[in-house]
Design a protein around this motif. Structure first.
Motif, PDB file in Angstrom:
ATOM      1  N   SER A 366       0.844  -1.194   0.000  1.00 36.60           N
ATOM      2  CA  SER A 366       0.000   0.000   0.000  1.00 36.60           C
ATOM      3  C   SER A 366       0.874   1.237   0.000  1.00 36.60           C
ATOM      4  O   SER A 366       2.036   1.197   0.415  1.00 36.60           O
ATOM      5  N   VAL A 368       0.337   5.727   0.436  1.00 34.05           N
ATOM      6  CA  VAL A 368      -0.541   6.866   0.633  1.00 34.05           C
ATOM      7  C   VAL A 368       0.307   8.121   0.743  1.00 34.05           C
ATOM      8  O   VAL A 368       1.393   8.095   1.325  1.00 34.05           O
ATOM      9  N   MET A 380      -3.983   7.193  -2.631  1.00 31.65           N
ATOM     10  CA  MET A 380      -4.158   6.096  -1.680  1.00 31.65           C
ATOM     11  C   MET A 380      -4.367   4.823  -2.494  1.00 31.65           C
ATOM     12  O   MET A 380      -5.409   4.648  -3.133  1.00 31.65           O
ATOM     13  N   GLN A 382      -3.456   0.380  -3.097  1.00 34.17           N
ATOM     14  CA  GLN A 382      -2.984  -0.915  -2.577  1.00 34.17           C
ATOM     15  C   GLN A 382      -3.124  -1.967  -3.665  1.00 34.17           C
ATOM     16  O   GLN A 382      -3.818  -1.764  -4.665  1.00 34.17           O
ATOM     17  N   ASN A 398      -9.198  -1.666   3.782  1.00 33.13           N
ATOM     18  CA  ASN A 398      -8.265  -0.616   3.379  1.00 33.13           C
ATOM     19  C   ASN A 398      -6.984  -0.736   4.198  1.00 33.13           C
ATOM     20  O   ASN A 398      -6.980  -0.541   5.412  1.00 33.13           O
ATOM     21  N   ASN A 400      -4.494   1.190   4.295  1.00 33.95           N
ATOM     22  CA  ASN A 400      -3.852   2.474   4.595  1.00 33.95           C
ATOM     23  C   ASN A 400      -4.402   3.198   5.819  1.00 33.95           C
ATOM     24  O   ASN A 400      -3.814   4.193   6.243  1.00 33.95           O
ATOM     25  N   PRO A 555      -0.533   3.394   7.644  1.00 32.66           N
ATOM     26  CA  PRO A 555       0.292   4.208   6.739  1.00 32.66           C
ATOM     27  C   PRO A 555      -0.144   5.669   6.653  1.00 32.66           C
ATOM     28  O   PRO A 555       0.704   6.563   6.582  1.00 32.66           O
ATOM     29  N   LEU A 556      -1.453   5.941   6.654  1.00 29.91           N
ATOM     30  CA  LEU A 556      -1.901   7.332   6.604  1.00 29.91           C
ATOM     31  C   LEU A 556      -1.425   8.096   7.833  1.00 29.91           C
ATOM     32  O   LEU A 556      -1.023   9.260   7.741  1.00 29.91           O
ATOM     33  N   TRP A 662       4.260   0.758   2.165  1.00 21.90           N
ATOM     34  CA  TRP A 662       4.301  -0.420   3.044  1.00 21.90           C
ATOM     35  C   TRP A 662       4.169  -1.687   2.224  1.00 21.90           C
ATOM     36  O   TRP A 662       3.403  -1.742   1.252  1.00 21.90           O
TER      37      TRP A 662
END
Length: 757
Positions: A366, A368, A380, A382, A398, A400, A555-556, A662
């Protein structure tokens, strides 16, 4: 003996039907009179009683806008997805083909512009036809519109069981009379053109097409204003029985019905003989554009779309409860403009898709990005398919984002993964925050931190230990690096850019853990999985293992935290929705930038300096983004790998864009470490942050970052740089923190409880 019916009164005979018709028409005459004239103008007790009955009927119709499709747009105005309970797009009458207006009037209500809402001539004609054994409807377009509005209101209120369709058995005389009175009242309030426009926008054509615009697109891939004569006649004929005259399933029936409409248009002088003949000769050839609704069918960024949708459905500004919010979002005809950059999204998606190749073992990737000075989410992506597809790793989760929002509402997120060494910059930031020089030498040879080690913590108690001798008492094994060559004195700066675990602990031993906690909280870091106490629990830095990233973080969240460094110490909450308007153009609550001072500017500048060195000479030197083989631009980043190598990261930024990449195991399989794996024909003995997440980050940033600004980072003050010490001796054994070509296996992985570069 069987009693014979009198043929005069037997309704099965023609004579009986006529007499029945006369009786009914007499009653209807009185009732219609009651609708059309004041009570004082009618004499007779029967008429007066009828009029009193009708006066008691409601004469006001609540004409709320019918359910309309909602559209989610990217920042450039391109469509991401459509949402609806009824696929409908409202258009004005001047945006509807004249052929369509004439066709529907010809077949449904030829006296539309002559009557006052109820057509008594049509009623008598229908009664005669019924008396002859041929059922014929008498509802005017106005009455049909009233019926559709009533049903639309019932559906909006959730009373679907009370809906009554034209011609249905559950529609009684009282319902019909109410409809007639409402039709008359409606004609006094609205013009004929307004009623016709409302009718054409509300009427049902197909389960995927409500209103003329949606029907035009579904059946002919065109707009309502561009319908040809044969197309318009076919759609006008469809209204009477959408299933029986469906050109997709019953093309022969559809042609017969279409040609009937064309004949009516000819007899009513709405078209010429030549136009009629040409239209009749035209074959029924639908050109279908399937109606696809929802984020699963998004043109781009389905997971971002799903995130936006959850933000709206969780927002009480869109309704008091979940049901009301769903009706508003899916049926309110909203236009939702987001922060997504389609060009950046395409680049991110390409990198995510390329990360693992065929991927039969379902490893996740993923990426973002956020804009540091606004918090806008730019992309964003993946490497999964939102819907099941052959040969694809499908998931609706999701990767992220957090599992829940701050109020405990579902975000459909994975909840993140262990960030590993991408947590180290925050300890480094506190080092600078306490006024210490990044070139101070610390003892990275120390590996033992017993349970009774005296950590400094002015707001709590630091727990944990790294001491094999105390393992049975709650300590982990002695602290380890990924290789033997880095157990030596080194600067705090080198410890960060080479991602040395023992250097991070040696620096933390000289810091107040309360300060580290404040840094982590200030930049928005929190865990991605809920606990009993909080949907977004803070990362507790009093637990030693969290210095090396042992708690799952999305990740976000990581991208937004690192963006604080790029933004000179100001943290901006991530936002995805720039504006929302309803079908009238009124603005509804959206998101706006919410930024705050989080770090001293000089601290952020010191971190920027150090994280550039990660890519210049440290654990990420093989993945530094370049515009070409000879052109660099200022970029800072940190690699990270979890204990079992099942979660690998690169989080970094330029002055204008922060990105978290990631790669790892999204299934949470503790028995599936990132070792001895092959992706895209490449074997990896031990996954490391720079190996797969690294190229994802590098290629993406090289393609996208220049559009958002790659200005040089301001230099840190001299007191944080300090004097440059003599370089430490080269390591005797290459560690995984030092750059290695991806074709080579990484060195010995770190042990549980230790971060990895």
């Amino acid at each position: 003996m069987v009693t014979r019916k009198n043929p005069i009164f037997d309704t099965a005979t023609t004579l009986g039907k006529i007499l029945g018709f006369l009786g009914v028409s007499a009653i209807c005459g009185v009732l219609v009179a009651g609708l059309l004239v004041p009570a004082a103008a009618v004499s007779g007790s029967t008429a007066s009683g009828s009029i009193e009955f009708f006066d008691a009927l409601p004469a006001e119709l609540k004409v709320d806008p019918p359910s309309q499709s909602t559209t989610i747009l990217a920042a450039d105005g391109s469509v991401i997805a459509n949402l609806y309970t009824q696929n409908r797009t409202k258009v004005s009458l001047d945006q509807i083909s004249p052929f369509m207006k004439e066709a529907v009037i010809a077949v449904e209500d030829s006296r539309f512009y002559e009557h006052g809402g109820v057509d008594t001539t049509g009623i008598l004609r229908a009664l005669v036809s019924t008396a002859r054994g041929n059922r014929q409807g008498a509802s005017t377009i106005t009455q049909q519109y009233v019926n559709n509005v009533l049903n639309s209101n019932l559906e909006a209120e959730g009373n679907i069981e009370d809906i009554k369709l034209n011609g249905s058995l559950n529609k009684g005389v009282g319902d019909k009379l109410r409809e007639m009175k409402l039709a008359i009242a409606l004609e006094k309030e609205y013009s004929k053109d307004q009623i016709l426009e409302g009718y054409l926008n509300i009427v049902f054509f197909n389960r995927d097409a409500y209103g003329i615009e949606a029907a035009s697109k579904l059946f002919f891939s065109t707009s309502a204003k561009d319908l040809t004569l044969p197309q318009a006649a076919l759609l006008a004929g469809l209204v009477n029985s959408p299933s029986a005259f469906d050109p997709l399933t019953n093309p022969d029936n559809a042609k017969v019905r279409r040609d009937l409409v064309l004949g009516l248009m000819l007899s009513q002088n709405k078209i010429t003989q030549a136009e009629h003949d040409a239209a009749v000769a035209t074959p029924v050839e639908p050109k279908v554009t399937p109606a696809k609704q929802g984020c699963a069918y998004a043109a781009t960024a389905p997971y971002f779309c799903d995130y936006v949708l959850h933000l709206l459905l969780n927002n009480p500004a869109y309704g008091a409860d979940a049901k009301e919010r769903e009706r508003r979002v899916f049926g309110g005809g909203l236009t939702i403009t987001t922060t997504l950059d389609p060009n950046a999204q395409a680049a991110a998606q390409a990198q995510a898709d390329a990360s693992a190749g065929a991927n039969p073992d379902k490893w996740g990737a993923s990426m973002v990005s956020v804009q540091p000075n606004t918090g806008k989410i730019i992309s964003m992506a993946q490497n999964t398919s939102f819907l099941p597809a052959d040969g694809k790793f499908d998931s609706q989760v999701n990767f992220n984002v957090d599992k829940l929002d701050k109020d405990g509402n579902d975000l459909n997120g994975l909840g993140g993964a262990q960030p590993g060494s991408t947590m180290k910059p925050f300890t480094f930031a506190e080092w600078l925050n306490e006024g210490k020089s990044m070139n101070t030498v610390v003892n990275a040879a120390q590996r033992v931190y017993p349970l009774n080690f005296r950590w400094r913590n002015s707001c709590g108690v630091t727990t944990g230990g790294y001491n094999t001798a105390e393992k049975g008492l709650g300590a982990a094994d002695n602290l380890q690096n990924a290789g033997e060559g880095y157990y030596r004195p080194m600067t705090v700066l080198e410890g960060l850019y080479n991602s040395i675990n023992t250097a991070t602990f040696a620096s933390a031993a000289q810091l107040d853990f309360c300060g580290i906690q404040k840094i982590v909280d200030a930049v928005g870091l929190h865990e991605g999985l809920p606990t009993a106490e909080s949907p977004n629990p803070k990362v507790d830095m009093s637990i030693l293992g969290n210095l090396l990233g042992s708690r799952q973080t999305a990740p976000l969240t990581m991208a937004s935290a690192f963006a604080t460094f790029a933004n000179d110490g100001k943290y901006c909450e991530p936002i995805a929705i720039s504006s929302v308007t309803d079908q009238t153009g009124a603005q509804l609550p959206a998101q706006s930038s919410n930024c705050r001072d989080a770090l001293k500017p000089e601290v952020a500048r010191g971190v920027n300096y150090a994280l550039q060195e990660v890519l210049n000479q440290g654990s990420g030197s093989l993945i530094k983004p370049r515009l070409s083989t000879k052109t660099n631009f200022p970029v800072a980043a940190k690699t990270g790998t979890s204990n079992l190598n099942e979660s690998t990261w690169v989080v970094g930024y330029t002055s204008g864009l922060a990105t978290a990449a990631w790669f790892g195991d999204p299934l949470g399989s503790q028995n599936r470490p990132g070792r001895n794996l092959s992706f895209n024909g490449q074997f990896y003995e031990n996954l490391d942050g720079y190996m797969i997440a690294g190229p994802m980050f590098s290629k993406y940033m090289a393609q996208v970052a220049p559009a958002y600004g790659t200005n040089p980072f301001p230099a840190p003050p001299s007191n944080l740089l300090g004097s440059t010490p003599k370089p430490a001796p080269a390591p005797t054994t290459q560690a995984s923190q030092a750059p290695q070509p991806p074709t080579q296996p990484s060195a010995e992985p770190s042990k549980p409880g230790n971060g990895n570069g």
